[in-house]
Every structure is written in structure tokens, then in C-alpha cells.
Enzyme design. Structure first.
Site, short mmCIF file in Angstrom:
data_model
loop_
_atom_site.label_atom_id
_atom_site.label_comp_id
_atom_site.label_asym_id
_atom_site.label_seq_id
_atom_site.Cartn_x
_atom_site.Cartn_y
_atom_site.Cartn_z
N ASN A 199 3.40 4.19 -7.39
CA ASN A 199 3.12 2.98 -8.14
C ASN A 199 1.73 2.67 -8.45
O ASN A 199 0.79 2.58 -7.70
CB ASN A 199 3.47 1.90 -7.32
CG ASN A 199 3.24 0.45 -7.70
OD1 ASN A 199 3.06 0.04 -8.71
ND2 ASN A 199 3.39 -0.48 -6.67
N TRP A 200 1.52 3.06 -9.86
CA TRP A 200 0.05 2.97 -10.06
C TRP A 200 -0.44 1.69 -10.34
O TRP A 200 -1.77 1.42 -10.67
CB TRP A 200 0.12 3.73 -11.48
CG TRP A 200 0.35 5.10 -11.50
CD1 TRP A 200 0.71 6.09 -10.52
CD2 TRP A 200 0.40 6.06 -12.75
NE1 TRP A 200 0.88 7.19 -10.92
CE2 TRP A 200 0.75 7.42 -12.25
CE3 TRP A 200 0.19 5.94 -14.05
CZ2 TRP A 200 0.98 8.55 -13.03
CZ3 TRP A 200 0.39 7.11 -14.99
CH2 TRP A 200 0.78 8.22 -14.59
N LYS A 201 0.37 0.66 -10.30
CA LYS A 201 -0.17 -0.71 -10.37
C LYS A 201 -0.88 -0.89 -11.92
O LYS A 201 -0.51 -0.10 -12.77
CB LYS A 201 -0.81 -1.13 -9.24
CG LYS A 201 -0.17 -0.89 -8.04
CD LYS A 201 -0.76 -1.67 -6.75
CE LYS A 201 -0.24 -1.04 -5.24
NZ LYS A 201 -0.42 -2.15 -4.44
N HIS A 207 8.62 -6.28 -5.62
CA HIS A 207 7.18 -5.73 -4.93
C HIS A 207 6.56 -6.79 -4.39
O HIS A 207 6.64 -8.15 -4.88
CB HIS A 207 6.48 -5.06 -5.96
CG HIS A 207 4.99 -4.39 -5.30
ND1 HIS A 207 4.13 -4.98 -4.98
CD2 HIS A 207 4.93 -2.96 -4.96
CE1 HIS A 207 3.15 -4.34 -4.31
NE2 HIS A 207 3.74 -3.05 -4.36
N GLU A 209 3.48 -7.89 -4.30
CA GLU A 209 2.53 -8.39 -5.28
C GLU A 209 3.28 -9.43 -6.29
O GLU A 209 2.62 -10.39 -6.74
CB GLU A 209 1.62 -7.39 -5.99
CG GLU A 209 0.90 -6.81 -4.94
CD GLU A 209 0.19 -5.35 -5.33
OE1 GLU A 209 0.49 -4.77 -6.28
OE2 GLU A 209 -0.31 -4.87 -4.31
N GLU A 237 8.15 -2.22 2.81
CA GLU A 237 6.60 -2.38 2.63
C GLU A 237 6.10 -3.53 3.15
O GLU A 237 6.06 -4.64 2.79
CB GLU A 237 6.34 -2.37 1.28
CG GLU A 237 6.66 -1.36 0.33
CD GLU A 237 5.93 -1.13 -1.17
OE1 GLU A 237 5.12 0.11 -0.98
OE2 GLU A 237 5.70 -2.08 -1.68
N GLY A 284 -2.14 -1.55 0.65
CA GLY A 284 -3.50 -1.52 0.09
C GLY A 284 -4.55 -2.15 1.03
O GLY A 284 -5.95 -2.29 0.71
N SER A 304 -0.20 1.94 2.63
CA SER A 304 -1.31 2.84 2.85
C SER A 304 -0.70 4.16 3.23
O SER A 304 -1.31 4.94 4.09
CB SER A 304 -1.98 2.05 3.72
OG SER A 304 -2.82 0.86 3.34
N GLY A 329 1.08 3.55 -3.46
CA GLY A 329 0.16 3.03 -4.29
C GLY A 329 -1.19 3.58 -4.43
O GLY A 329 -1.14 4.61 -5.35
N GLY A 330 -2.32 3.04 -3.87
CA GLY A 330 -3.55 3.84 -4.06
C GLY A 330 -3.52 5.31 -4.00
O GLY A 330 -4.27 5.99 -5.17
C1 PEP Z 1 2.30 -0.43 -3.07
O1 PEP Z 1 1.63 -0.92 -3.93
O2 PEP Z 1 3.64 -0.25 -3.14
C2 PEP Z 1 1.63 0.32 -2.02
C3 PEP Z 1 2.36 0.79 -0.72
O3 PEP Z 1 0.34 0.25 -1.98
P1 PEP Z 1 -0.65 1.22 -1.08
O4 PEP Z 1 -0.09 2.70 -0.89
O5 PEP Z 1 -2.04 1.40 -1.82
O6 PEP Z 1 -0.99 0.52 0.02
#
Ligand code: PEP
Length: 251
Positions: free
Chosen positions: A9-11, A95, A97, A167, A173, A212, A233-234
């Protein structure tokens, strides 16, 4: 047998040069990794470009969200049928967010899930508790309600060819990952909730973990019986990290 799935997930990150480099690196380093399904979810504006870049590779395209409506006066929104037309096979829904920043409710996410199925996309339904909810002992109830909204609207069979992503909001994040045991406990509960209505659907359902995930912690998470992959994500923006996570999912 559930084939592991890793979703990036590049956001709202990336640029035309950076996404070209990212996909080029993934194509080289992931070629031959047929035992894991790997999905990339760019920002909507880059979907068409990424569809071209991943051509002739095993990478699969997904979207980060979509409208529940087919068409009409919904300024700024993108329909699921449009995503399908542009080569998306998966769509992340609900998600945290989206829930926190754009006030998406369980009921709205369930309607989006329905629209995704109708448009021929595989929904990745995100569920997870906040830190306050976990500390108040509400994690299981919150997740059961988020999943229940979809099952109540569409029936348990709607979870065939779908993905659930656990999640924990406090792990997204933040660099704080759920321990493998914490994640496994929730994943098992999700599968058990589904099994109450259909053991067959529960057995097939992919339940991936997000929060994470990185090259260092992915292997121990993937070693748990009910963790079928990751939503990343990151770390999905870094070729080496993401490749290491995908390779760890193989075992
Ligand atoms: C996400 O945005 O779904 C996520 C899991 O982010 P991160 O891996 O950065 O915690």
C-alpha cells in the site's frame, strides 16, 4: 492450501520517476517467485502508469480505495468499474486511515465491499482496533463488528475470493508491530468467526497482517498458522525491504 499474499500500500507517495524505479526493481528481484501473490496499490493517479510498468511480470495491480457508487455526481471519486477497466484486480477497503480521516463507517465499507464484488475486484477488507480499544479489552468485539457488517449484508459466501487484513491501528506506521502471538490470536478469531457460518469459507479465506511489517519481523509473523501474508505500507516503497517480505512469505 492458501497461497500467501503480500500487498504493498503505497498510500499517497511516489512520483513518476520513483514508481518506475520501484517497479523495475521489483520486477527483477521478484521474478521467479511464483509461490507468493504480490500486489501493488499505487495512488489512483498512477494506476494506469503502473499497469503499463508491471506488464509481463507477475505483479498484480490494486487500488487503495474506491467509491461505492457506479457513476454520477461524486466529485473526486473513482468507481470500482473504472478500476477494473484500468487493470486493478484488488481493492483495499476500510483502511483505518479511511475510517479515521474520511469517516468511513462499517456499513459504508460493507456497501463498498458489495460494489467491489459486483465489479469483479477482490476486496481486501481492513479490520483492526485502536490502542484505546485494545486497552479496554474491546479488540475482539471491534473486529467482529467490522467483519460482521460485511457478512450480515452479503452473507458469509461473499468472503470467497476476498481477503481480510488485520491491521491494529496502533501498529500502522508507528514501528510498533503486533507480536506474532498477538497477531495470531486475532487471525484465529477472525477465522473462527467465519467458520461459525462456513468452515469451507474459513479454511480458504486469506487473512493477512498489516502494521509496521518489515524485512526483520515478517518471517516470524508468517510462521503463524493463520497469518497468510501481509499488507505493507512504508516498507513497500523500498525495493529491498519489500522483496525480503515477499520472499519470507514463501515459507
Ligand atoms: C498500512 O498502511 O496498511 C500499513 C500497514 O502501513 P505500515 O506498514 O507503514 O505500518
Amino acid at each position: 492450501m492458501r497461497q500467501p499474499l503480500v500487498v504493498g500500500n503505497w498510500k499517497m507517495n511516489g512520483s513518476l520517476p520513483s514508481i518506475s524505479m520501484l517497479i523495475a526493481g521489483l520486477k527483477v528481484q521478484l521474478s521467479g517467485l511464483s509461490e507468493v501473490d504480490v500486489v501493488v496499490c499505487p495512488p489512483a493517479i498512477f494506476i494506469d502508469r503502473v499497469a503499463g510498468l508491471i506488464d509481463e511480470s507477475s505483479l498484480v495491480l490494486g487500488a487503495q480505495t474506491a467509491s461505492e457508487f457506479d457513476s454520477g455526481a461524486y466529485t473526486g471519486e473513482v468507481a470500482l468499474t473504472m478500476l477494473n477497466e484500468f487493470g486493478c484486480r484488488y481493492v483495499i477497503l476500510g483502511h483505518s486511515e479511511r475510517r479515521a480521516l474520511f469517516a468511513e463507517t462499517d456499513a459504508q465499507v460493507a456497501v463498498k465491499f458489495k460494489a467491489a464484488k459486483e465489479a469483479g475486484l477482490i476486496p481486501i477488507l481492513c479490520v483492526g482496533e485502536t490502542l484505546e480499544q485494545r486497552e479496554a479489552g474491546q479488540a475482539h468485539a471491534v473486529i467482529a463488528a467490522q467483519l460482521g457488517a460485511v457478512v450480515d449484508l452479503l452473507g458469509v459466501e461473499s468472503l470467497c475470493d476476498s481477503v481480510v487484513a488485520y491491521e491494529p491501528v496502533w501498529a500502522i506506521g508507528t514501528g510498533k508491530t503486533a507480536t506474532p502471538d498477538q497477531a495470531q490470536e486475532i487471525h484465529r478469531a477472525i477465522r473462527y468467526q467465519v467458520a461459525q457460518q462456513s468452515e469451507n469459507v474459513a479454511e480458504q479465506l486469506l487473512v493477512v497482517y498489516g502494521g509496521s511489517v518489515n524485512a526483520g519481523n515478517s518471517e516470524s509473523l508468517f510462521s503463524m498458522a493463520d497469518i497468510d501474508g501481509a499488507l505493507v505500507g512504508g516498507a513497500s516503497l523500498k525495493v529491498d525491504e519489500f522483496v525480503a517480505i515477499c520472499r519470507a512469505a514463501k515459507c
